[in-house]
Design a protein around this motif. Sequence first.
Motif: not given
Length: 405
Positions: A294-295, A299, A329, A332-333, A336
Amino acid sequence: MDRFARLVSRLLRVPVAFVSLVEEERQILPGLFGLPEPWAVSRTLPLSHSLCRYVVASGQPLIVPDARADDRLRTDPALGDLGIVAYAGMPLTDADGLVLGALCAIDHEPRTWGEGEPADLEDLAAACSAELCLRILSARSRSAQKVLETARAAAERARNHAERLEQEAQLGMDHAELLLRASEELAQTSGLEDVRRRLRDLFVGAGKPSYVGLLVADKDELHRIADPDIEHSVEREVLTLPVSAAFPSTRAMRERRAVFVPDREALVAEYSPEAVGFFDRMGFTTVLCLPLWGSRALLGVLAVCWTKRHEVGVTERATLTAASGYIAQAVERALHLDERISVARQLQEAMLTDLPVAEGIEISALYEPAAVGDMIGGDWYDAYHLPPASSGGAPGALMVTVGDI
Protein backbone atom coordinates in the motif's frame (compact mmCIF):
# COMPACT_ATOMS: atom_id res chain seq x y z
CA MET A 1 34.55 -52.30 -59.02
CA ASP A 2 37.57 -54.49 -58.09
CA ARG A 3 35.54 -57.44 -59.33
CA PHE A 4 35.32 -55.94 -62.82
CA ALA A 5 39.09 -55.36 -62.83
CA ARG A 6 39.69 -59.01 -61.89
CA LEU A 7 37.28 -60.20 -64.61
CA VAL A 8 39.16 -58.17 -67.21
CA SER A 9 42.47 -59.62 -66.01
CA ARG A 10 41.22 -63.21 -66.20
CA LEU A 11 39.23 -62.89 -69.40
CA LEU A 12 41.87 -60.98 -71.37
CA ARG A 13 44.83 -62.55 -69.54
CA VAL A 14 46.51 -59.23 -68.69
CA PRO A 15 48.59 -58.44 -65.58
CA VAL A 16 46.95 -55.05 -64.92
CA ALA A 17 43.36 -53.87 -65.21
CA PHE A 18 41.39 -51.06 -63.64
CA VAL A 19 38.18 -49.05 -63.66
CA SER A 20 38.96 -45.35 -64.06
CA LEU A 21 36.83 -42.23 -63.61
CA VAL A 22 38.44 -39.16 -65.14
CA GLU A 23 38.05 -35.81 -63.36
CA GLU A 24 39.44 -32.41 -64.28
CA GLU A 25 42.73 -32.84 -62.44
CA ARG A 26 43.06 -36.53 -61.66
CA GLN A 27 41.97 -40.06 -62.45
CA ILE A 28 40.17 -42.03 -59.72
CA LEU A 29 40.47 -45.82 -59.69
CA PRO A 30 37.47 -47.30 -57.84
CA GLY A 31 38.40 -50.75 -59.17
CA LEU A 32 41.90 -52.09 -59.84
CA PHE A 33 44.00 -55.23 -60.19
CA GLY A 34 47.78 -55.60 -60.50
CA LEU A 35 48.61 -51.89 -60.19
CA PRO A 36 51.88 -51.27 -58.30
CA GLU A 37 52.36 -49.01 -55.30
CA PRO A 38 51.83 -46.20 -54.46
CA TRP A 39 48.96 -46.09 -56.95
CA ALA A 40 47.22 -49.12 -55.53
CA VAL A 41 46.91 -47.50 -52.06
CA SER A 42 45.91 -44.02 -53.17
CA ARG A 43 43.65 -45.34 -56.00
CA THR A 44 44.38 -42.17 -57.95
CA LEU A 45 46.60 -41.24 -60.88
CA PRO A 46 47.52 -37.80 -62.15
CA LEU A 47 46.11 -36.98 -65.57
CA SER A 48 49.68 -37.01 -66.91
CA HIS A 49 49.64 -40.78 -66.28
CA SER A 50 46.20 -41.38 -67.74
CA LEU A 51 45.71 -42.99 -71.15
CA CYS A 52 42.02 -43.17 -70.24
CA ARG A 53 41.69 -39.44 -70.79
CA TYR A 54 41.93 -40.11 -74.53
CA VAL A 55 38.95 -42.47 -74.26
CA VAL A 56 36.95 -39.84 -72.37
CA ALA A 57 37.93 -37.08 -74.79
CA SER A 58 36.95 -39.05 -77.88
CA GLY A 59 34.15 -41.13 -76.42
CA GLN A 60 35.53 -44.07 -78.41
CA PRO A 61 37.47 -47.24 -77.49
CA LEU A 62 41.26 -47.00 -77.55
CA ILE A 63 43.03 -50.23 -78.61
CA VAL A 64 46.87 -49.95 -78.77
CA PRO A 65 49.18 -52.98 -79.36
CA ASP A 66 52.32 -51.01 -78.40
CA ALA A 67 51.98 -47.51 -76.90
CA ARG A 68 55.68 -46.91 -77.44
CA ALA A 69 55.09 -46.90 -81.19
CA ASP A 70 52.02 -44.66 -81.05
CA ASP A 71 52.76 -40.99 -81.79
CA ARG A 72 50.06 -39.81 -79.31
CA LEU A 73 51.17 -41.97 -76.44
CA ARG A 74 54.86 -42.68 -76.63
CA THR A 75 55.86 -39.62 -74.57
CA ASP A 76 53.25 -40.27 -71.89
CA PRO A 77 54.99 -40.73 -68.47
CA ALA A 78 52.59 -43.56 -67.66
CA LEU A 79 54.49 -45.83 -70.02
CA GLY A 80 57.63 -45.73 -67.90
CA ASP A 81 56.11 -45.29 -64.43
CA LEU A 82 53.33 -47.88 -64.80
CA GLY A 83 55.03 -50.18 -67.33
CA ILE A 84 52.26 -49.72 -69.89
CA VAL A 85 53.02 -51.18 -73.30
CA ALA A 86 49.79 -52.65 -74.71
CA TYR A 87 46.57 -50.84 -73.79
CA ALA A 88 42.86 -51.44 -74.39
CA GLY A 89 40.23 -49.08 -72.96
CA MET A 90 36.43 -49.06 -73.36
CA PRO A 91 34.26 -46.02 -72.44
CA LEU A 92 32.19 -46.10 -69.27
CA THR A 93 29.01 -44.00 -69.55
CA ASP A 94 26.16 -42.84 -67.38
CA ALA A 95 22.45 -43.19 -68.16
CA ASP A 96 22.58 -40.13 -70.42
CA GLY A 97 25.54 -41.45 -72.45
CA LEU A 98 28.06 -39.09 -70.89
CA VAL A 99 31.53 -40.72 -70.84
CA LEU A 100 32.78 -40.87 -67.23
CA GLY A 101 35.93 -42.93 -67.64
CA ALA A 102 37.21 -46.22 -69.02
CA LEU A 103 37.53 -49.92 -68.29
CA CYS A 104 41.17 -50.66 -69.10
CA ALA A 105 43.33 -53.71 -69.82
CA ILE A 106 47.13 -53.22 -69.67
CA ASP A 107 49.99 -55.50 -70.66
CA HIS A 108 53.68 -54.93 -70.05
CA GLU A 109 54.58 -56.47 -73.42
CA PRO A 110 53.57 -55.63 -76.97
CA ARG A 111 50.35 -57.41 -77.79
CA THR A 112 48.09 -57.98 -80.72
CA TRP A 113 44.62 -57.98 -79.20
CA GLY A 114 42.63 -61.03 -80.22
CA GLU A 115 39.53 -60.76 -82.37
CA GLY A 116 37.09 -61.37 -79.51
CA GLU A 117 38.98 -59.55 -76.77
CA PRO A 118 37.78 -56.00 -77.55
CA ALA A 119 34.20 -57.35 -77.69
CA ASP A 120 34.63 -59.07 -74.32
CA LEU A 121 36.06 -55.87 -72.89
CA GLU A 122 33.13 -53.93 -74.38
CA ASP A 123 30.62 -56.32 -72.74
CA LEU A 124 32.34 -55.95 -69.39
CA ALA A 125 32.38 -52.17 -69.86
CA ALA A 126 28.63 -52.21 -70.50
CA ALA A 127 28.05 -54.19 -67.30
CA CYS A 128 30.38 -51.86 -65.41
CA SER A 129 28.56 -48.82 -66.83
CA ALA A 130 25.25 -50.26 -65.65
CA GLU A 131 26.71 -50.73 -62.17
CA LEU A 132 27.98 -47.15 -62.20
CA CYS A 133 24.52 -45.91 -63.26
CA LEU A 134 22.96 -47.79 -60.36
CA ARG A 135 25.47 -46.28 -57.97
CA ILE A 136 24.87 -42.80 -59.40
CA LEU A 137 21.11 -43.25 -59.03
CA SER A 138 21.59 -44.59 -55.53
CA ALA A 139 23.83 -41.67 -54.63
CA ARG A 140 21.34 -39.24 -56.11
CA SER A 141 18.56 -40.94 -54.21
CA ARG A 142 20.52 -40.70 -50.98
CA SER A 143 21.34 -37.10 -51.76
CA ALA A 144 17.71 -36.34 -52.52
CA GLN A 145 16.66 -38.16 -49.36
CA LYS A 146 19.19 -36.17 -47.38
CA VAL A 147 17.96 -32.95 -48.97
CA LEU A 148 14.39 -33.99 -48.19
CA GLU A 149 15.28 -34.84 -44.60
CA THR A 150 17.15 -31.56 -44.29
CA ALA A 151 14.17 -29.71 -45.72
CA ARG A 152 11.82 -31.54 -43.37
CA ALA A 153 14.05 -30.76 -40.41
CA ALA A 154 14.23 -27.11 -41.49
CA ALA A 155 10.46 -27.03 -41.91
CA GLU A 156 10.02 -28.61 -38.49
CA ARG A 157 12.38 -26.07 -36.95
CA ALA A 158 10.56 -23.27 -38.75
CA ARG A 159 7.22 -24.62 -37.57
CA ASN A 160 8.46 -24.94 -34.01
CA HIS A 161 9.91 -21.45 -34.20
CA ALA A 162 6.63 -20.10 -35.57
CA GLU A 163 4.67 -21.88 -32.85
CA ARG A 164 7.05 -20.52 -30.24
CA LEU A 165 6.68 -17.01 -31.63
CA GLU A 166 2.92 -17.45 -31.70
CA GLN A 167 2.93 -18.64 -28.09
CA GLU A 168 5.13 -15.74 -27.08
CA ALA A 169 2.87 -13.32 -28.92
CA GLN A 170 -0.19 -14.86 -27.26
CA LEU A 171 1.48 -14.65 -23.87
CA GLY A 172 2.32 -11.03 -24.58
CA MET A 173 -1.32 -10.38 -25.47
CA ASP A 174 -2.47 -12.20 -22.34
CA HIS A 175 -0.11 -10.16 -20.17
CA ALA A 176 -1.23 -6.89 -21.76
CA GLU A 177 -4.89 -7.84 -21.36
CA LEU A 178 -4.29 -8.80 -17.73
CA LEU A 179 -2.87 -5.38 -16.93
CA LEU A 180 -5.67 -3.65 -18.85
CA ARG A 181 -8.36 -5.66 -17.05
CA ALA A 182 -6.67 -5.07 -13.71
CA SER A 183 -6.59 -1.32 -14.22
CA GLU A 184 -10.23 -1.26 -15.34
CA GLU A 185 -11.87 -3.91 -13.14
CA LEU A 186 -10.19 -2.98 -9.87
CA ALA A 187 -10.65 0.79 -10.21
CA GLN A 188 -14.34 0.61 -9.22
CA THR A 189 -14.23 -1.88 -6.35
CA SER A 190 -16.25 -1.03 -3.25
CA GLY A 191 -14.91 -3.46 -0.64
CA LEU A 192 -12.69 -6.49 0.01
CA GLU A 193 -15.39 -8.92 -1.07
CA ASP A 194 -15.78 -7.01 -4.31
CA VAL A 195 -12.00 -7.10 -4.86
CA ARG A 196 -12.00 -10.86 -4.26
CA ARG A 197 -14.93 -11.34 -6.62
CA ARG A 198 -13.17 -9.48 -9.44
CA LEU A 199 -9.95 -11.48 -8.95
CA ARG A 200 -11.87 -14.60 -9.96
CA ASP A 201 -12.02 -13.68 -13.67
CA LEU A 202 -8.98 -11.44 -13.85
CA PHE A 203 -6.45 -14.14 -14.78
CA VAL A 204 -7.11 -15.87 -18.12
CA GLY A 205 -5.07 -17.17 -21.07
CA ALA A 206 -2.41 -19.86 -21.57
CA GLY A 207 -0.82 -19.46 -18.15
CA LYS A 208 -4.10 -19.19 -16.23
CA PRO A 209 -3.58 -20.23 -12.61
CA SER A 210 -5.76 -22.82 -10.90
CA TYR A 211 -6.39 -20.59 -7.90
CA VAL A 212 -5.73 -16.98 -6.93
CA GLY A 213 -5.94 -16.19 -3.23
CA LEU A 214 -6.13 -12.84 -1.47
CA LEU A 215 -4.69 -12.67 2.07
CA VAL A 216 -4.92 -9.45 4.10
CA ALA A 217 -2.60 -8.63 6.99
CA ASP A 218 -4.03 -7.98 10.46
CA LYS A 219 -1.38 -7.50 13.14
CA ASP A 220 0.49 -10.83 13.28
CA GLU A 221 -1.87 -12.81 11.06
CA LEU A 222 -2.87 -13.21 7.44
CA HIS A 223 -6.62 -13.51 6.84
CA ARG A 224 -7.79 -15.14 3.64
CA ILE A 225 -10.62 -13.24 1.94
CA ALA A 226 -13.12 -15.85 0.79
CA ASP A 227 -14.90 -15.64 -2.55
CA PRO A 228 -18.41 -14.36 -1.71
CA ASP A 229 -20.06 -16.29 -4.55
CA ILE A 230 -18.09 -19.51 -5.09
CA GLU A 231 -16.97 -21.87 -2.35
CA HIS A 232 -13.32 -22.99 -2.58
CA SER A 233 -11.90 -25.87 -0.58
CA VAL A 234 -8.75 -23.75 -0.07
CA GLU A 235 -10.76 -21.08 1.68
CA ARG A 236 -12.71 -23.55 3.81
CA GLU A 237 -9.57 -25.22 5.14
CA VAL A 238 -7.21 -22.35 5.95
CA LEU A 239 -8.73 -18.94 6.57
CA THR A 240 -6.14 -17.55 8.98
CA LEU A 241 -2.37 -18.03 9.17
CA PRO A 242 0.01 -16.62 11.77
CA VAL A 243 2.78 -14.67 10.06
CA SER A 244 5.30 -16.96 11.78
CA ALA A 245 3.92 -20.06 9.96
CA ALA A 246 6.27 -21.76 7.50
CA PHE A 247 4.09 -21.17 4.43
CA PRO A 248 5.13 -19.46 1.15
CA SER A 249 2.51 -16.71 1.72
CA THR A 250 3.68 -15.92 5.25
CA ARG A 251 7.30 -15.97 4.10
CA ALA A 252 6.45 -13.37 1.45
CA MET A 253 4.87 -11.30 4.24
CA ARG A 254 7.79 -11.69 6.66
CA GLU A 255 10.54 -11.10 4.10
CA ARG A 256 8.53 -8.48 2.19
CA ARG A 257 9.42 -9.95 -1.21
CA ALA A 258 8.06 -12.23 -3.93
CA VAL A 259 8.35 -15.95 -3.09
CA PHE A 260 8.34 -18.57 -5.86
CA VAL A 261 7.95 -22.32 -5.28
CA PRO A 262 8.53 -24.14 -8.62
CA ASP A 263 7.57 -27.67 -7.53
CA ARG A 264 6.80 -30.02 -4.65
CA GLU A 265 10.50 -30.80 -4.07
CA ALA A 266 11.21 -27.15 -3.33
CA LEU A 267 8.15 -26.98 -1.06
CA VAL A 268 9.30 -30.02 0.95
CA ALA A 269 12.85 -28.66 1.23
CA GLU A 270 11.95 -25.18 2.49
CA TYR A 271 8.55 -25.26 4.20
CA SER A 272 6.72 -27.00 7.03
CA PRO A 273 4.96 -30.38 6.80
CA GLU A 274 1.69 -28.50 7.39
CA ALA A 275 2.35 -26.42 4.28
CA VAL A 276 3.27 -29.53 2.24
CA GLY A 277 0.13 -31.35 3.41
CA PHE A 278 -2.05 -28.37 2.60
CA PHE A 279 -0.65 -27.96 -0.91
CA ASP A 280 -0.90 -31.71 -1.53
CA ARG A 281 -4.57 -31.71 -0.53
CA MET A 282 -5.26 -28.75 -2.76
CA GLY A 283 -3.28 -30.30 -5.64
CA PHE A 284 -0.99 -27.28 -6.08
CA THR A 285 2.46 -27.78 -7.66
CA THR A 286 3.75 -24.28 -8.49
CA VAL A 287 3.07 -21.20 -6.31
CA LEU A 288 4.00 -17.55 -6.64
CA CYS A 289 3.31 -15.27 -3.65
CA LEU A 290 3.50 -11.52 -4.21
CA PRO A 291 3.43 -8.90 -1.43
CA LEU A 292 0.71 -6.27 -1.75
CA TRP A 293 2.23 -2.88 -1.03
CA GLY A 294 0.00 0.00 0.00
CA SER A 295 0.98 3.64 0.11
CA ARG A 296 2.12 3.34 3.72
CA ALA A 297 2.47 -0.32 4.63
CA LEU A 298 2.38 -3.92 3.46
CA LEU A 299 -1.30 -4.83 3.17
CA GLY A 300 -1.14 -8.57 2.52
CA VAL A 301 -0.19 -11.20 -0.04
CA LEU A 302 -1.49 -12.36 -3.43
CA ALA A 303 -1.10 -16.14 -3.85
CA VAL A 304 -1.08 -17.43 -7.46
CA CYS A 305 -1.23 -21.25 -7.68
CA TRP A 306 -1.02 -23.82 -10.51
CA THR A 307 -1.91 -27.51 -10.25
CA LYS A 308 0.64 -28.45 -12.96
CA ARG A 309 4.28 -27.36 -12.95
CA HIS A 310 4.43 -23.89 -14.47
CA GLU A 311 7.51 -21.99 -15.57
CA VAL A 312 7.13 -18.35 -14.57
CA GLY A 313 9.39 -16.40 -16.90
CA VAL A 314 10.78 -12.92 -16.40
CA THR A 315 8.04 -11.28 -18.47
CA GLU A 316 5.22 -13.15 -16.74
CA ARG A 317 6.60 -12.40 -13.29
CA ALA A 318 6.92 -8.73 -14.20
CA THR A 319 3.31 -8.73 -15.44
CA LEU A 320 2.00 -10.43 -12.29
CA THR A 321 3.99 -8.03 -10.13
CA ALA A 322 2.49 -5.08 -12.00
CA ALA A 323 -0.99 -6.59 -11.63
CA SER A 324 -0.39 -7.04 -7.89
CA GLY A 325 0.20 -3.27 -7.74
CA TYR A 326 -3.33 -2.64 -9.06
CA ILE A 327 -4.70 -5.23 -6.64
CA ALA A 328 -2.85 -3.57 -3.74
CA GLN A 329 -4.41 -0.21 -4.63
CA ALA A 330 -7.87 -1.79 -4.70
CA VAL A 331 -7.24 -3.53 -1.36
CA GLU A 332 -6.06 -0.27 0.21
CA ARG A 333 -9.19 1.55 -0.99
CA ALA A 334 -11.38 -1.30 0.21
CA LEU A 335 -9.77 -1.36 3.66
CA HIS A 336 -10.17 2.41 3.96
CA LEU A 337 -13.79 2.24 2.83
CA ASP A 338 -14.56 -0.70 5.13
CA GLU A 339 -13.07 1.24 8.04
CA ARG A 340 -15.19 4.29 7.26
CA ILE A 341 -18.30 2.14 6.88
CA SER A 342 -17.56 0.43 10.22
CA VAL A 343 -17.22 3.77 12.00
CA ALA A 344 -20.37 5.10 10.35
CA ARG A 345 -22.32 1.98 11.32
CA GLN A 346 -21.20 2.32 14.91
CA LEU A 347 -22.31 5.95 14.92
CA GLN A 348 -25.62 5.04 13.30
CA GLU A 349 -26.21 2.27 15.82
CA ALA A 350 -25.55 4.77 18.61
CA MET A 351 -28.30 7.00 17.23
CA LEU A 352 -30.80 4.13 16.98
CA THR A 353 -31.48 3.66 20.72
CA ASP A 354 -33.41 1.01 22.61
CA LEU A 355 -37.01 2.05 23.13
CA PRO A 356 -38.48 2.38 26.67
CA VAL A 357 -41.45 0.47 28.06
CA ALA A 358 -44.52 2.68 28.59
CA GLU A 359 -47.87 1.76 30.13
CA GLY A 360 -50.87 1.97 27.88
CA ILE A 361 -48.91 2.35 24.66
CA GLU A 362 -46.90 0.03 22.41
CA ILE A 363 -43.78 1.58 20.91
CA SER A 364 -41.90 0.23 17.87
CA ALA A 365 -39.48 1.72 15.35
CA LEU A 366 -38.30 0.93 11.85
CA TYR A 367 -35.07 2.31 10.37
CA GLU A 368 -34.96 2.02 6.57
CA PRO A 369 -31.78 3.49 5.03
CA ALA A 370 -31.74 4.96 1.53
CA ALA A 371 -28.93 2.58 0.41
CA VAL A 372 -29.96 -1.05 0.75
CA GLY A 373 -27.59 -3.02 2.96
CA ASP A 374 -25.51 -0.13 4.19
CA MET A 375 -27.57 0.80 7.27
CA ILE A 376 -25.79 4.15 7.21
CA GLY A 377 -27.32 7.59 7.17
CA GLY A 378 -27.96 10.66 9.28
CA ASP A 379 -31.31 9.44 10.67
CA TRP A 380 -32.03 9.16 14.38
CA TYR A 381 -34.90 8.54 16.77
CA ASP A 382 -35.49 8.34 20.50
CA ALA A 383 -38.30 7.96 23.01
CA TYR A 384 -38.08 8.78 26.72
CA HIS A 385 -40.20 9.83 29.70
CA LEU A 386 -40.12 13.43 30.86
CA PRO A 387 -39.66 14.02 34.60
CA PRO A 388 -42.92 13.90 36.62
CA ALA A 389 -44.71 17.21 37.09
CA SER A 390 -44.62 16.86 40.88
CA SER A 391 -42.88 14.67 43.33
CA GLY A 392 -44.72 11.45 43.98
CA GLY A 393 -47.03 12.03 41.04
CA ALA A 394 -47.61 9.97 37.91
CA PRO A 395 -44.80 9.48 35.40
CA GLY A 396 -44.15 12.37 33.11
CA ALA A 397 -45.23 12.54 29.53
CA LEU A 398 -43.60 10.33 26.90
CA MET A 399 -41.41 12.31 24.54
CA VAL A 400 -40.80 10.96 21.02
CA THR A 401 -38.17 12.52 18.75
CA VAL A 402 -37.40 11.69 15.14
CA GLY A 403 -34.72 13.47 13.12
CA ASP A 404 -32.75 13.53 9.91
CA ILE A 405 -29.42 15.20 9.36
